[in-house]
Motif scaffolding. Structure first.
Motif, mmCIF file in Angstrom:
data_model
loop_
_atom_site.group_PDB
_atom_site.id
_atom_site.type_symbol
_atom_site.label_atom_id
_atom_site.label_comp_id
_atom_site.label_asym_id
_atom_site.label_seq_id
_atom_site.Cartn_x
_atom_site.Cartn_y
_atom_site.Cartn_z
ATOM 1 N N ASP A 188 101.370 -11.820 13.036
ATOM 2 C CA ASP A 188 100.130 -12.380 13.567
ATOM 3 C C ASP A 188 100.400 -13.465 14.602
ATOM 4 O O ASP A 188 99.799 -13.461 15.686
ATOM 5 N N ILE A 189 101.324 -14.390 14.305
ATOM 6 C CA ILE A 189 101.594 -15.471 15.261
ATOM 7 C C ILE A 189 102.290 -14.920 16.494
ATOM 8 O O ILE A 189 102.077 -15.413 17.610
ATOM 9 N N GLU A 216 101.688 -12.029 17.830
ATOM 10 C CA GLU A 216 100.609 -11.465 18.646
ATOM 11 C C GLU A 216 99.816 -12.572 19.333
ATOM 12 O O GLU A 216 99.386 -12.424 20.484
ATOM 13 N N GLN A 217 99.632 -13.697 18.648
ATOM 14 C CA GLN A 217 98.890 -14.812 19.236
ATOM 15 C C GLN A 217 99.584 -15.397 20.463
ATOM 16 O O GLN A 217 98.923 -15.914 21.369
ATOM 17 N N VAL A 218 100.925 -15.328 20.501
ATOM 18 C CA VAL A 218 101.644 -15.851 21.667
ATOM 19 C C VAL A 218 101.870 -14.754 22.708
ATOM 20 O O VAL A 218 102.678 -14.904 23.620
ATOM 21 N N HIS A 219 101.140 -13.626 22.537
ATOM 22 C CA HIS A 219 101.084 -12.550 23.542
ATOM 23 C C HIS A 219 102.444 -11.909 23.813
ATOM 24 O O HIS A 219 102.765 -11.598 24.964
ATOM 25 N N LEU A 220 103.219 -11.691 22.752
ATOM 26 C CA LEU A 220 104.456 -10.932 22.902
ATOM 27 C C LEU A 220 104.116 -9.441 22.929
ATOM 28 O O LEU A 220 103.291 -8.968 22.135
ATOM 29 N N PRO A 221 104.734 -8.667 23.815
ATOM 30 C CA PRO A 221 104.468 -7.226 23.843
ATOM 31 C C PRO A 221 105.264 -6.512 22.747
ATOM 32 O O PRO A 221 106.308 -6.994 22.309
ATOM 33 N N TYR A 225 110.037 -8.096 16.765
ATOM 34 C CA TYR A 225 110.276 -8.676 15.431
ATOM 35 C C TYR A 225 111.702 -8.378 14.951
ATOM 36 O O TYR A 225 112.350 -9.221 14.336
ATOM 37 N N SER A 226 112.206 -7.203 15.272
ATOM 38 C CA SER A 226 113.534 -6.779 14.814
ATOM 39 C C SER A 226 114.632 -7.030 15.837
ATOM 40 O O SER A 226 115.781 -6.637 15.625
ATOM 41 N N ALA A 227 114.287 -7.671 16.968
ATOM 42 C CA ALA A 227 115.277 -7.885 18.036
ATOM 43 C C ALA A 227 116.067 -9.165 17.796
ATOM 44 O O ALA A 227 115.623 -10.088 17.112
ATOM 45 N N PHE A 228 117.255 -9.214 18.392
ATOM 46 C CA PHE A 228 118.059 -10.427 18.403
ATOM 47 C C PHE A 228 117.724 -11.230 19.663
ATOM 48 O O PHE A 228 117.248 -10.665 20.664
ATOM 49 N N MET A 253 109.979 -19.389 20.277
ATOM 50 C CA MET A 253 110.084 -20.799 19.902
ATOM 51 C C MET A 253 108.701 -21.413 19.677
ATOM 52 O O MET A 253 108.501 -22.205 18.751
ATOM 53 N N ILE A 254 107.737 -21.042 20.530
ATOM 54 C CA ILE A 254 106.369 -21.555 20.379
ATOM 55 C C ILE A 254 105.753 -21.023 19.080
ATOM 56 O O ILE A 254 105.103 -21.761 18.329
ATOM 57 N N ALA A 255 105.971 -19.732 18.796
ATOM 58 C CA ALA A 255 105.460 -19.146 17.556
ATOM 59 C C ALA A 255 106.055 -19.860 16.345
ATOM 60 O O ALA A 255 105.344 -20.171 15.377
ATOM 61 N N MET A 256 107.342 -20.128 16.388
ATOM 62 C CA MET A 256 108.020 -20.797 15.282
ATOM 63 C C MET A 256 107.478 -22.213 15.100
ATOM 64 O O MET A 256 107.310 -22.695 13.977
ATOM 65 N N ALA A 257 107.198 -22.890 16.220
ATOM 66 C CA ALA A 257 106.711 -24.274 16.161
ATOM 67 C C ALA A 257 105.286 -24.358 15.639
ATOM 68 O O ALA A 257 104.921 -25.316 14.957
ATOM 69 N N LEU A 258 104.471 -23.340 15.935
ATOM 70 C CA LEU A 258 103.044 -23.441 15.641
ATOM 71 C C LEU A 258 102.603 -22.646 14.413
ATOM 72 O O LEU A 258 101.423 -22.658 14.057
ATOM 73 N N ILE A 259 103.529 -21.966 13.750
ATOM 74 C CA ILE A 259 103.135 -21.059 12.672
ATOM 75 C C ILE A 259 102.494 -21.789 11.492
ATOM 76 O O ILE A 259 101.681 -21.226 10.762
#
Length: 561
Positions: free
Chosen positions: A145-146, A148-153, A159-162, A175-181
């Motif tokens: 969900d987070i 998608e909120q930061v508009h990742l394609p 999610y499974s990428a390095f 990094m923004i998703a991790m900070a704001l989750i």
């Protein structure tokens, strides 16, 4: 341009800093790194902390996060209060509980902050596992969900990428998703867009503003780019040598700065007004590139890989004393073209003529006598200068290899130090003993020592703060004027290109989409991609040096709200 003018006087105060003092660990008599810092940030407010490198911006943010390096810096006095919780006296366990839940941070370089051996989805989930009791399936759902909120394609794939499998902009979104989750009350962003191209930078700035609007987060944004400040700030604090020398709402600071230091910072900001082109009519071109192509991939030892056409049918020429700028987003092919010309990589097809010699198909041995004709200045001088060599050895190596005596090379090195405004006696020092701007001057001196016909500058000022950037651009201009060297200038910042380039070539996905005089390309672009780049340039609608808005800025759309 409509600057932000929101009133936060009635909003909840999230961070209060009073008379903060930070000094060197174990050295009570040393000059303090931070001196009596006062700061207030309220819910929903974006407070920008600006200043040159070494002014104390990042130290302030690390103190607020409780992340000061224990063996180097320590808080000597003052108060850091996060909604009633005093950070200055908090234990390590208390700070671990506080981070991510109530205060979070986005760092400048996500590759150094992300674990390279963990998938990015796992790294976001790690925050949830540490601070919540969510089940594995619930944590994954919240992570998706987070993202998608930061508009990742293509979220499931990412999610499974390095980290190394993502672009710079995508890593910063992680990094923004991790900070704001966990919906923190305060987000600290420390130069989060410095290394990004202008369109990705604009996307990240809009994303932070969007998340802030949605969650009412207070944001402390640290940057040296006043263009970015003009786009996002509500309030600005200007730092110099560990002190806040001026604080004001963004409208007041840009229109009526009070301190000379603030005026100096503003005056150093480049704008999109192109300089006058140099007249070099009648002079023979130093470099000519014809139908240059560079293709990566196409097969390997064990498996076939897709071909990537990094450069396709690129054509241009540069006369002595002229500068051609190549601009475009990351991945557009700019640096690939530069490296082909320098023969750091072998082009797939095409001709490269430098100082009358066709070098595209020469072997490494055949290239050796031609190397002196072309030199390059990289983005990071600390990585391109040998840390174990003195400056003298770095400057003398090239001339000595081409037959100059050691005594003559040393004398020339001393003259070059003066040329780049550094003292002669600094020749005995090592790279780590200089600032970033000084190291770049040394890298330029090393390139000029070979008396090249072509100087390639690959993002040579993108990592420097605006005042140092202006000094280095002036230095390149002076060197070009004095020696008549042709220059190929690679940059993602159109404002910088406007200050130094006579011609601009715009690249997109390996192709040249526009090429012409800088004055025409930057003021009357013909291609939609060029117009998009100009519209994304931060601060494009502001005349910083004269403290006023521009009436007709290219691509004007107003500030980020």
């Amino acid at each position: 341009m409509e600057l932000k003018s929101r009133d936060f006087s009635d909003a909840k105060r999230v961070l209060k800093i009073r008379k903060l003092e930070v000094g060197l660990t174990g050295r009570p008599d040393a000059v303090h790194v931070l001196n009596e810092i006062d700061l207030d940030i309220r819910a929903g407010e974006t407070h920008c902390l600006v200043g040159e490198s070494g002014s104390g911006k990042s130290v302030t943010s690390l103190a607020a996060m409780g992340l000061l390096p224990k063996d180097a810096l320590e808080i000597r006095g003052g108060l850091i209060d996060l909604q009633g919780f005093e950070i200055t006296n908090a234990t390590a366990a208390q700070m671990r509980e506080l981070r991510a839940r109530r205060i979070a941070m986005i760092f400048q370089e996500p590759m150094t902050a992300l674990n390279p051996v963990l998938r990015v989805g796992e790294q976001i989930e790690e925050v949830l596992n540490m601070h919540t009791d969510l089940s594995q399936s619930e944590a994954k759902k919240r992570t998706i969900d987070i993202m998608e909120q930061v508009h990742l394609p293509d979220v499931e794939r990412i999610y499974s990428a390095f980290p190394h499998q993502l672009s710079g902009g995508q890593r910063q979104r992680i990094m923004i998703a991790m900070a704001l989750i966990l919906d923190p009350d305060l987000l600290i962003a420390d130069e989060p867009t410095t290394a990004l191209d202008v369109t990705t930078q604009l996307q990240i700035l809009k994303l932070i503003a969007e998340m802030q609007e949605r969650q009412g987060t207070a944001v402390l944004f640290i940057t040296h780019d006043m263009g970015v400040v003009a786009e996002i700030a509500d309030t600005v604090s200007v730092m110099q040598k560990g002190r806040i020398v001026e604080r004001a709402p963004i409208r007041d600071l840009l229109k009526n700065p009070q301190e000379d230091y603030t005026k100096k910072l503003l005056s150093a900001v480049p704008n999109l007004t192109p300089r006058s082109a140099r007249d070099v009519s009648g002079k023979k071109d130093v470099v000519a590139v014809e139908d240059l192509n560079m293709t990566y991939g196409g097969g390997g030892l064990f498996r076939k890989s897709d071909e990537v056409k990094a450069a396709r049918d690129v054509n241009f020429s540069i006369a002595p004393g002229r500068t051609l700028g190549i601009v475009g987003e990351s991945g557009s092919g700019k640096s690939t073209v530069a490296r082909c010309i320098m023969r750091l990589i072998d082009p797939t097809a095409g001709k490269i003529t430098v100082a009358g010699h066709e070098i595209a198909k020469l072997t490494r041995r055949q290239l050796q006598p031609h190397r002196k004709h072309l030199q390059i200045v990289f983005q990071d001088p600390y990585r391109s200068l040998n840390p174990r060599w003195t400056v003298a050895r770095s400057l003398c190596e090239g001339p000595i290899n081409f037959g100059t005596s050691r005594e003559e090379a040393m004398e020339k090195a001393a003259e070059l130090m003066e040329l780049v405004d550094l003292p002669r006696d600094a020749l005995a020092r090592y790279p780590h003993q200089f600032s970033g701007g000084q190291r770049q001057r040394i890298a330029i001196a090393r390139a000029v020592a070979m008396k090249p016909d072509l100087l390639v500058a690959d993002e040579a000022v993108s990592a420097l703060d605006v005042s140092v950037q202006a000094q280095v651009l002036d230095l390149l201009d002076d060197i070009q004027e004095k020696f008549g060297v042709a220059m190929l200038f690679i940059t993602h910042d159109l404002r910088v290109a406007a200050q130094i380039c006579d011609e601009v070539l715009v690249m997109q996905r390996g192709q040249v989409v526009e090429h012409g005089p800088a004055g025409r390309v930057l003021s009357d672009p013909h291609h939609d991609y060029t117009r998009n780049l100009i519209e994304a340039a931060p601060g494009r609608h502001w005349d910083f040096a004269n403290f006023r808005a521009l009436e007709s800025a290219p691509g004007h759309q107003g500030a980020i709200a």
